[in-house]
Design an enzyme around this catalytic site. Structure first.
Site: not given
Ligand code: GLU
Length: 456
Positions: A245-248
Site C-alpha cells: 500500500s502506498k500509504r503504509k
C-alpha cells in the site's frame, strides 16, 4: 512476427515498485526476442494525473536503466503514446461499436444503478447490468455513458505464467467503455491501444488478470488481432504479507530505494528474483545473465513477499563488487559536503560495512559535525591523554595510527575495548564507527587531537 511489449503506468502517484518490476519483465522478454519495448502513459484519470508523477516514471525507469524504444518523450510509429492525447481515437472506436450495435448508450443515473445493485444483493444473485437501456431506454434524457454489449460465451487465452485460461463471459455484465464525461474507461482505452499499437504480448501485474477477458472481447468486437499471449506476474506483497500500500509501505515507493542508496543494478537483480526462481542456487545475476536465463515458466503464481534482508544482502554484494573509484563517485551525492579525496580514503573501510550507500552518512557525519565532548572519569581521561601522546608525532595514515594506538593500549594495562570505546565516543560521538584508526585518519590531525584534548 516481431515482439512488441509495453508498460502502461498511470501518473497518479509516486513511481511504484510494481511499475519497476513489470517494466523489468517486459524488458527481459523484449531483449530475449529482439523486440520493441513501449512506454505508454495511461493518463485518462484527469483528476489524479500530474505531470510531476509522469516525470517520476521516466526518472525512475532511467535510473534503473530500463530504457524504452517508443514513448511519449521520443515518439515512435504509433504516436501519441499518452492516452490523454488519443481521445479522438477512443471516440472513433466507440462510435464504431455503437454503429455496429456492439455497444449502446446508457442513460441510467447512479441512483438507478445502485438500486439495481441492491436488488441483486437482496436476491443473493451476482450483479449484472439489467440492459434496461438496450431494451427500453428512458426517453428524454441527454446524459449517457456507453456500454459494451458483452457477447457472452467463453473467453480463452494463453497466459505465459498460468497456462491456458478460460473465463465464462456470461457472468460479465455489459460494462461502461465511455463515461458520461466523454472519457474512456481504462477497460476500453487499454485494449484499444494494445491492439492499435500492435502489442504481441501483454505482461502486467496479476491484479489485471480478471480484466483480460473484458479487454479481449473488446479487441474481438473491434475486429483487431489479439496479442499472442498475456503474462500476469505475481503481486508484490509487503514484508508483512499485506498487499503493498502506498500509504503504509515505504517499499512501494521506488525513489526511496534511490534515496537510501540501493544500487539500481542490485535492485534489478532483487526484483528479478522476487517472483521468479532461476531453478539454481545462483542469486547474483548480471543483466545479460537475466536476459539469458529468465523464463515465464519459472515465475511463481503466489504473491511475492518483499524481503528487506535479501535485498540488503544483494545490495551489499554489489557494493563490494564496485571498484573503489566507482564506489567513491556513487557515494558523493550522499555526502555532498565531503571532499572527494576524503571519500576515496573512506571507501576501503566503508565497503565491507555497508549494505546501502546512505549508511555512509552515519559513518562519516562526525567529519563535519563536532560531537559534544563526553564527561570522562579521571582514569579514562588519563588514557585519552596517553592516546594524544602517541598520536602527536605519528604520520596521519591509518597504519601508523593503528600501530601507535596499539602501543598505547599495551602500555595502559586495559584491553582494546576499554581503551578504544571512549576514544571512539570522543572522536565520533557514536558507539559504532569505522575502525578507530580509520576514524582518526579521515579527520584532519589537528581536529582529531583537539577533540581528544577538549575531552581530556
Ligand atoms: N494503467 C494500468 C496500471 O498502471 C495499466 C495496466 C495494464 O498494463 O494494462 O496498472
Amino acid at each position: 512476427m516481431s515482439v512488441r511489449v509495453r508498460i502502461a503506468p498511470s501518473p497518479t502517484g509516486f513511481a511504484h515498485l510494481g511499475t519497476a518490476s513489470t517494466a523489468l519483465y517486459n524488458v527481459l522478454f523484449s531483449r530475449q526476442n529482439q523486440g520493441t519495448f513501449v512506454l505508454r502513459i495511461d493518463d485518462t484519470d484527469m483528476e489524479r494525473n500530474r505531470p510531476e508523477y509522469e516525470a517520476l516514471i521516466y526518472d525512475s525507469l532511467r535510473w534503473l536503466d530500463l530504457g524504452w524504444d517508443e514513448g511519449p518523450d521520443h515518439g515512435g510509429p504509433f504516436a501519441p503514446y499518452r492516452q490523454s492525447e488519443r481521445l479522438d481515437i477512443y471516440k472513433e472506436e466507440a462510435a464504431r461499436l455503437l454503429k455496429d450495435e456492439k455497444a449502446y448508450r446508457c442513460y441510467c443515473t447512479p441512483e438507478e444503478l445502485e438500486a439495481e445493485r441492491r436488488e441483486a444483493q437482496m436476491q443473493k444473485r451476482p450483479y449484472k447490468y439489467s440492459r434496461r437501456c438496450l431494451t427500453t431506454p428512458p426517453p428524454g434524457r441527454t446524459v449517457f455513458a456507453v456500454r459494451f454489449k458483452v457477447p457472452g460465451g467463453e473467453v480463452t487465452f494463453t497466459d505465459m505464467v498460468r497456462g491456458h485460461m478460460k473465463f465464462d463471459a456470461d457472468l460479465i455484465g455489459d460494462f461502461i467503455i465511455v463515461k458520461s464525461d466523454g472519457y474512456p474507461t481504462y477497460q476500453f482505452a487499454s485494449p484499444v491501444d494494445d491492439a492499435r499499437m500492435k502489442m504481441t504480448h501483454v505482461i502486467r501485474g496479476e491484479e489485471h488478470l480478471s480484466n483480460t477477458p473484458y479487454q479481449l472481447m473488446l479487441i474481438d468486437a473491434l475486429g483487431y488481432e489479439r496479442p499472442t499471449a498475456y503474462a500476469h506476474m505475481p503481486l508484490i506483497l509487503a514484508a508483512d504479507g499485506a498487499k503493498l500500500s502506498k500509504r503504509k509501505h515505504p517499499e512501494s515507493n521506488l525513489m526511496l530505494f534511490k534515496e537510501q542508496g540501493y544500487l539500481p543494478e542490485a535492485l534489478i537483480n532483487y526484483l528479478a528474483l522476487l517472483g521468479w526462481n532461476p531453478g539454481t542456487e545462483q542469486e547474483i545475476f548480471t543483466f545479460d545473465e537475466l536476459v539469458r536465463t529468465f523464463s515465464f515458466d519459472r515465475v511463481q503464481h503466489a504473491g511475492a513477499r518483499f524481503d528487506w534482508e535479501k535485498l540488503n544482502w544483494i545490495n551489499g554484494e554489489y557494493i563490494r563488487k564496485l571498484d573503489d573509484d566507482e564506489l567513491a563517485s556513487r557515494l558523493q551525492p550522499f555526502v555532498p559536503n565531503l571532499d572527494p579525496a576524503i571519500i576515496k580514503r573512506a571507501v576501503p573501510p566503508l565497503k565491507t560495512r555497508m549494505h546501502k550507500l546512505a549508511q555512509a552518512v552515519d559513518y562519516l557525519d562526525y567529519l563535519w559535525t563536532d560531537p559534544p565532548p563526553p564527561a570522562l572519569d579521571s582514569a579514562t581521561a588519563e588514557r585519552v591523554r596517553a592516546a594524544i601522546n602517541v598520536l602527536k608525532d605519528v604520520a596521519w595514515e591509518p597504519e601508523p595510527i593503528e600501530a601507535a594506538l596499539e602501543k598505547a593500549v599495551s602500555e595502559s594495562g586495559v584491553g582494546k575495548g576499554k581503551f578504544y570505546t571512549p576514544l571512539r565516543d570522543v572522536l565520533t560521538g557514536k558507539k559504532v564507527s569505522l575502525p578507530i584508526h580509520y576514524a582518526f585518519a579521515l579527520l584532519p590531525k589537528e581536529k582529531a587531537l583537539s577533540r581528544l584534548e577538549q575531552a581530556a
